[in-house]
Motif scaffolding. Structure first.
Motif, PDB file in Angstrom:
ATOM      1  N   HIS A  39       0.825  -1.242  -0.096  1.00 36.95           N
ATOM      2  CA  HIS A  39       0.031  -0.051  -0.030  1.00 36.95           C
ATOM      3  C   HIS A  39       0.644   1.219   0.020  1.00 36.95           C
ATOM      4  CE1 HIS A  39      -4.057  -1.901   1.678  1.00 36.95           C
ATOM      5  NE2 HIS A  39      -3.593  -2.532   0.532  1.00 36.95           N
ATOM      6  N   SER A  40       2.118   1.219  -0.730  1.00 34.74           N
ATOM      7  CA  SER A  40       3.088   2.190  -0.618  1.00 34.74           C
ATOM      8  C   SER A  40       2.398   3.691  -0.879  1.00 34.74           C
ATOM      9  CB  SER A  40       3.931   1.948  -1.856  1.00 34.74           C
ATOM     10  OG  SER A  40       4.784   3.198  -2.132  1.00 34.74           O
ATOM     11  N   GLN A  41       2.297   4.544  -0.144  1.00 34.01           N
ATOM     12  CA  GLN A  41       1.892   6.060  -0.336  1.00 34.01           C
ATOM     13  C   GLN A  41       2.657   6.461  -1.533  1.00 34.01           C
ATOM     14  OE1 GLN A  41       1.540   8.632   2.848  1.00 34.01           O
ATOM     15  NE2 GLN A  41       0.027   7.296   3.912  1.00 34.01           N
ATOM     16  N   HIS A  42       3.949   6.287  -1.970  1.00 34.54           N
ATOM     17  CA  HIS A  42       4.163   6.676  -3.281  1.00 34.54           C
ATOM     18  C   HIS A  42       3.337   6.214  -4.333  1.00 34.54           C
ATOM     19  CE1 HIS A  42       7.251   8.120  -0.468  1.00 34.54           C
ATOM     20  NE2 HIS A  42       7.987   6.816  -0.452  1.00 34.54           N
ATOM     21  N   VAL A  75       0.309   5.129  -4.399  1.00 30.79           N
ATOM     22  CA  VAL A  75      -1.222   5.659  -4.253  1.00 30.79           C
ATOM     23  C   VAL A  75      -1.082   7.320  -4.657  1.00 30.79           C
ATOM     24  CG1 VAL A  75      -2.991   6.426  -2.612  1.00 30.79           C
ATOM     25  CG2 VAL A  75      -1.801   4.231  -2.226  1.00 30.79           C
ATOM     26  N   MET A  76      -0.177   8.018  -3.984  1.00 28.11           N
ATOM     27  CA  MET A  76       0.002   9.270  -4.612  1.00 28.11           C
ATOM     28  C   MET A  76       0.106   9.568  -6.073  1.00 28.11           C
ATOM     29  SD  MET A  76      -0.635  11.609  -2.503  1.00 28.11           S
ATOM     30  CE  MET A  76       0.106  13.027  -3.466  1.00 28.11           C
ATOM     31  N   LEU A  88      -3.036   9.095  -7.643  1.00 26.93           N
ATOM     32  CA  LEU A  88      -3.788  10.232  -7.639  1.00 26.93           C
ATOM     33  C   LEU A  88      -3.354  11.439  -8.614  1.00 26.93           C
ATOM     34  CD1 LEU A  88      -4.067  10.033  -3.842  1.00 26.93           C
ATOM     35  CD2 LEU A  88      -5.986   9.872  -5.587  1.00 26.93           C
ATOM     36  N   ARG A 109      -5.489   4.448  -5.999  1.00 33.01           N
ATOM     37  CA  ARG A 109      -5.923   4.704  -4.751  1.00 33.01           C
ATOM     38  C   ARG A 109      -5.952   3.493  -3.841  1.00 33.01           C
ATOM     39  NH1 ARG A 109      -9.559   9.007  -4.041  1.00 33.01           N
ATOM     40  NH2 ARG A 109      -9.564  10.108  -5.901  1.00 33.01           N
ATOM     41  N   HIS A 110      -4.841   2.624  -4.219  1.00 34.34           N
ATOM     42  CA  HIS A 110      -4.746   1.326  -3.367  1.00 34.34           C
ATOM     43  C   HIS A 110      -3.501   0.859  -3.195  1.00 34.34           C
ATOM     44  CE1 HIS A 110      -6.155  -3.235  -3.026  1.00 34.34           C
ATOM     45  NE2 HIS A 110      -5.160  -2.911  -2.520  1.00 34.34           N
TER      46      HIS A 110
END
Lengths: 263, 263, 263, 263
Positions: free
Chosen positions: B143-146, B148-149, B152, B221-222
């Motif tokens: 679920h790495s925020q990099h 997901v971002m 987005l 988003r995942h």
């Protein structure tokens, strides 16, 4: 984040070697169990410290012994101490529902406490609200910068709302709506900070009443309170929420709406 | 990132001391090998947790025993548990191609599992797609925020594309083109998220078919799915991709194009 | 942040095994105590290094032995060495008020120091100012990027001021004003950097005089000096301040005022 | 950043327990010394991995045995392997000035290398340039994102220049100018990346010639090369530079000039 050390010898890390010898045989026995609530508080405080959630003596955690013989026993970390360095014998032990104090670190041999005069965490009435109003098994309070920044970036909002991010599903009571084919959005109430921590109690209780589905309350310019049925669920909810708050700050600063309209 | 502890005594970290005694002698023997797939899953989950990739029970990993006697054996972490705390006996073991379940953690003595009712990771059909369509040796989901971002910031794009960054060369199938004197750009497909993880299977398989050179699929988003010929290659690809996604987010926010036109 | 390792065997980490054998029996005895100031300097420097506060030989720490037999003894780390790798025998020991040098690492057997020619930290006159003007028990100097960025973002200000953030309460001398019902705002003076560290002494002393309530002084384009009544208070103040400086940078970049007008 | 583990038992961490038994007695003896260049490469690679400098097999390090009997011996990490997991017996050993290969990991018993076919790091000709042109004792190459971002934010510049930040003083050859009463500014050349790493050699050598005072060369969209008289000096310079590059990115994005005009 920092996974627990899984070296064999760390099993007895919580027992802290010979220091235990000055404790009563009963306490020595209790603290040998690394899953004892007092030891778990120590372990999780070290983890939270590594995440910048409880530095500078901020934040705290309390565990109710839901799996023990008496599930009304509640362990509470002391106030104003370095959270990453607390020891199992420094906890207060109270019994619900009267919050009768059964044990305080001020009774512990001075060799282990250096005559420090302990007080229970200033969060105690807030933790108790979660136990009595929600039957929680544990309650976590952090000064997470992601929580603080979210309340600052949405200074005029009384709620934090986010939708359509996978990590939301780690949180409870967000059921898939078969009719709308949607997972409902996450809503966390935000209450205003007060000069004294205990004065937050009324507004926290009001938020808990008004938001029956929430597992957390944000405190503006301060941090977050998170609870769960067990210590591990509280920990997981807190992690998932902090992940979402971290992402929300990035999204807001990049101009991306936190709530996506369904197409 | 967090390098593995190289203390001598950590060699037997995976064996978790006396806990093993209640297991069958065969399992005890298996889990003594720190390179056993079940132990590697535990070790890598701790590493991934430290990177904020699998917090809050998110993400997961599966390893196929490509170097073992039966390369059709696949180890899968359970669903909905804290990834940094799983133990080798908590894995599901299935055999390809029928995905016959050979072993489940629900058969393990209750002392070690506390009667928890395990289910295989919700990612299982996605992992299986990587094994059957790409002959992968391991599959990682974060679920790495990099990740997901990136999905987005490029909300309307169906692909993530980046070029002219050295780290791209750590990924496979990006050959130096002798004619154009260029290393080709990296392209990773982005698929849309679904309310249930298993519903991603069709679009993941379609992306795998449409992008024969890719070793990963982003989920909007995942997070991300990454695979490789062996567990170590999957790990290296995932690290290199996460590095590139982290850099891509910084570049986009600073107004720097991800694809550079050759001069 | 990185909590101390609580493995049992790390208790004797500071003693560094057989290396001690070449020291005098008196020093061997001293350094066996993990709470000895020389050992605490080593432990905290490793922690500060993990926080990017003292990398590249920057920053430092000094402890006065306030709990020892002679509270005029001051331990000072050497100059220009890797702070995360210093050993307890590499400290200078001086006695207040004359700053008479009682022990230098240059007297230690060469096996342990490899003939390195040690000098006391260039911060020494600054640390001494905190001891003599404020009766401090310890003084910490970091090159924290949050401190440097704050002084750059407020290039024309002579003070860093922040209000209405919970973490402020971890700092001393910020009393709740019963009349105005406010917790006073935090004010830290900023002094200008000089080509040589010792030339900061005059302006640091002036700031200490002009700000009787402060526990810290920021140095523009350089870092921060923080002190406290004991080493643990200095550590806590430094953590709380760094948390606030980190938050202040984020707030400033997001356009949020650091000082909130009361409604 | 991550300070080395100072547990007593980690002293023999590099020796990796019984694995050594299959090595020749001479090699076993060599690798018992935790300060042996081959062990230091392993230790520093783990540290660099934790800093996101060498993830995904990127980056590397080479040490010349300046304190050993033959200071012409150079240890080089292999190419394309996970840097945080290399072992001392996986190094190439060459002798200057002819770069004669004295030892390769391909000669090591297969139990320890699993028949992997090793090649010396692709950085080898670049490392050699630092040894021969600058008499360096060690050379570090990282894929630091701060280095890459700096070269992207200053896409049209051939130099990175910064002034008036305290941390600059950790770097060599920046003398205080008594006449102008200034510490000179730091200038690091930036060279353009090439499809193959070894093709960087010419432009790196040109930059070394043109910038006689530099201890580093930035490679656009790639990373940085840093060297020093000893391995510890190279490490300190690399840390100080990375600190400055991290700060420079923040300053540039906040609109703060990297070079301050003296008032």
């Amino acid at each position: 984040m920092s996974a627990p050390c899984h070296c064999k010898h760390s099993d007895d890390g919580a027992s802290n070697g010979n220091a235990l010898n000055v404790l009563s045989p009963e306490l020595q026995q209790e603290f040998k169990d690394s899953n004892h609530p007092a030891n778990l508080i120590c372990e999780l405080c070290r983890l939270f410290y590594d995440n910048n959630w409880v530095t500078g003596t901020g934040g705290g955690i309390s565990i109710r012994d839901v799996d023990g013989e008496n599930p009304n026993l509640v362990y509470i970390a002391p106030s104003g101490v370095q959270k990453e360095r607390i020891q199992p014998w420094e906890m207060f032990l109270v019994e619900l529902p009267d919050e009768k104090i059964l044990r305080t670190p001020n009774d512990i041999p001075k060799e282990l406490t250096k005559s420090y005069k302990y007080k229970p965490s200033a969060c105690t009435p807030l933790f108790m609200s979660c136990y009595t109003m929600r039957d929680a098994g544990a309650c976590i309070h952090t000064h997470s910068q992601h929580a603080v920044m979210t309340t600052l970036l949405y200074e005029n909002e009384k709620e934090f709302t986010i939708s359509h991010i996978e990590q939301i599903k780690a949180l409870p009571k967000l059921q898939y709506n078969e009719q709308t084919k949607k997972v409902e959005k996450l809503v966390i109430p935000i209450i205003e900070n007060t000069p004294h921590e205990e004065d937050l109690t009324d507004s926290l209780q009001e938020a808990i009443k008004n938001y029956p589905g929430t597992s957390a309350v944000l405190v503006r310019r301060h941090g977050i309170y998170v609870w769960g049925e067990t210590v591990w669920k509280a920990k997981v909810y807190n992690e998932a929420l902090d992940y979402l708050l971290e992402l929300a700050v990035k999204m807001k600063l990049a101009g991306i709406p936190l709530v996506k309209e369904d197409s």
